[in-house]
Design an enzyme around this catalytic site. Structure first.
Site, PDB file in Angstrom:
ATOM      1  N   ASP A   7       0.866  -1.177   0.000  1.00  0.00           N
ATOM      2  CA  ASP A   7       0.000   0.000   0.000  1.00  0.00           C
ATOM      3  C   ASP A   7       0.906   1.230   0.000  1.00  0.00           C
ATOM      4  OD1 ASP A   7       0.885   0.340   2.602  1.00  0.00           O
ATOM      5  OD2 ASP A   7      -1.119   0.377   3.507  1.00  0.00           O
ATOM      6  N   CYS A  64       3.167  -3.026   3.977  1.00  0.00           N
ATOM      7  CA  CYS A  64       2.324  -1.863   4.298  1.00  0.00           C
ATOM      8  C   CYS A  64       3.104  -1.050   5.330  1.00  0.00           C
ATOM      9  CB  CYS A  64       0.932  -2.276   4.777  1.00  0.00           C
ATOM     10  SG  CYS A  64       0.855  -3.138   6.354  1.00  0.00           S
ATOM     11  N   GLY A  65       2.455  -0.131   6.007  1.00  0.00           N
ATOM     12  CA  GLY A  65       3.190   0.715   6.944  1.00  0.00           C
ATOM     13  C   GLY A  65       3.841  -0.082   8.053  1.00  0.00           C
ATOM     14  N   THR A  66       3.062  -0.956   8.653  1.00  0.00           N
ATOM     15  CA  THR A  66       3.572  -1.789   9.748  1.00  0.00           C
ATOM     16  C   THR A  66       3.855  -3.226   9.320  1.00  0.00           C
ATOM     17  OG1 THR A  66       1.326  -2.416  10.331  1.00  0.00           O
ATOM     18  CG2 THR A  66       2.249  -0.502  11.477  1.00  0.00           C
ATOM     19  N   ILE A  68       1.497  -5.258   9.443  1.00  0.00           N
ATOM     20  CA  ILE A  68       0.507  -6.007  10.225  1.00  0.00           C
ATOM     21  C   ILE A  68      -0.790  -6.210   9.447  1.00  0.00           C
ATOM     22  CG2 ILE A  68      -0.882  -6.032  12.324  1.00  0.00           C
ATOM     23  CD1 ILE A  68       1.396  -4.394  13.680  1.00  0.00           C
ATOM     24  N   GLY A  69      -1.382  -5.123   9.003  1.00  0.00           N
ATOM     25  CA  GLY A  69      -2.670  -5.247   8.304  1.00  0.00           C
ATOM     26  C   GLY A  69      -2.563  -6.114   7.067  1.00  0.00           C
ATOM     27  N   HIS A  97      10.844 -23.516   9.289  1.00  0.00           N
ATOM     28  CA  HIS A  97       9.877 -24.162  10.187  1.00  0.00           C
ATOM     29  C   HIS A  97       8.437 -24.087   9.690  1.00  0.00           C
ATOM     30  CE1 HIS A  97      12.514 -24.132  14.065  1.00  0.00           C
ATOM     31  NE2 HIS A  97      13.272 -24.209  12.977  1.00  0.00           N
ATOM     32  N   HIS A 133       7.705 -30.371  11.367  1.00  0.00           N
ATOM     33  CA  HIS A 133       7.236 -29.101  10.807  1.00  0.00           C
ATOM     34  C   HIS A 133       6.128 -29.348   9.782  1.00  0.00           C
ATOM     35  CE1 HIS A 133      10.104 -26.966  13.084  1.00  0.00           C
ATOM     36  NE2 HIS A 133      11.162 -27.417  12.433  1.00  0.00           N
TER      37      HIS A 133
HETATM   38  C1  RB5 Z   1      -1.890   2.946   6.333  1.00  0.00           C
HETATM   39  O1  RB5 Z   1      -1.920   4.207   6.906  1.00  0.00           O
HETATM   40  C2  RB5 Z   1      -1.546   1.904   7.374  1.00  0.00           C
HETATM   41  O2  RB5 Z   1      -2.626   1.725   8.218  1.00  0.00           O
HETATM   42  C3  RB5 Z   1      -1.145   0.611   6.696  1.00  0.00           C
HETATM   43  O3  RB5 Z   1      -0.062   0.846   5.858  1.00  0.00           O
HETATM   44  C4  RB5 Z   1      -0.717  -0.518   7.627  1.00  0.00           C
HETATM   45  O4  RB5 Z   1       0.228  -0.084   8.531  1.00  0.00           O
HETATM   46  C5  RB5 Z   1      -1.810  -1.273   8.252  1.00  0.00           C
HETATM   47  O5  RB5 Z   1      -1.609  -2.234   8.992  1.00  0.00           O
END
Ligand code: RB5
Length: 142
Positions: A7, A64-66, A68-69, A97, A133
């Site tokens: 993203d 993405c930014g983190t 995570i999403g 693993h 595994h």
């Molecule tokens: C976008 O602002 C941010 O929410 C996305 O890149 C990501 O970090 C979501 O987990």
């Protein structure tokens, strides 16, 4: 073939990953996004996850930014094992693993130098094929 997706939060780091893949003659298919304009990460997560799940691409890289999403979204697709990695040990271990088939990273978290080492470890480390595994991965799918 490596499926790529990001993203806006991962766009800058993805450009560096693409330069690394180009420099090492590693083939990829880029599912976008293609600018820093704000977009919804699940769209790119799902495009890459489906390409890996259906065998069009062998592995994927999502940013993405983190991280995570985009990893949460990718892991909703059956057969996908997306691993969010911020260090080289984890990238290597998740291949050995978990037979992770998608690497996720945070473009606002992990610096370029480390990220490229993580990509290298993820792409070059084979699955261990150890019985324990294989059994555990099967239990994820059940
Ligand atoms: C976008 O602002 C941010 O929410 C996305 O890149 C990501 O970090 C979501 O987990």
């Amino acid at each position: 073939m490596i499926a790529l997706g990001c993203d806006h939060g991962g766009y800058a780091l993805m450009k560096e990953v693409i330069a690394y893949l180009d420099a090492n003659n590693i083939a990829y298919k880029n599912f976008g996004t293609f600018s820093e304009e704000s977009v919804d990460y699940p769209v790119y997560a799902k495009a890459v996850a489906h390409a890996v799940a259906n065998g069009e691409c062998e592995k994927g890289i999502l940013i993405c930014g983190t991280g995570i999403g985009i990893s949460i979204a990718a892991n909703k697709v059956k057969g996908i094992r997306a691993a969010l990695c911020g260090d080289v040990f984890s990238a290597k271990a998740t291949r050995e693993h978990n037979d992770a088939n998608i690497l996720a990273m945070g473009g606002r978290v992990t610096g370029v130098g480390l990220a490229l080492e993580i990509v290298k470890a993820f792409l070059e480390t084979p699955f261990s094929n150890d019985e324990r595994h294989i059994r555990r991965i099967q239990q994820i799918e059940d």
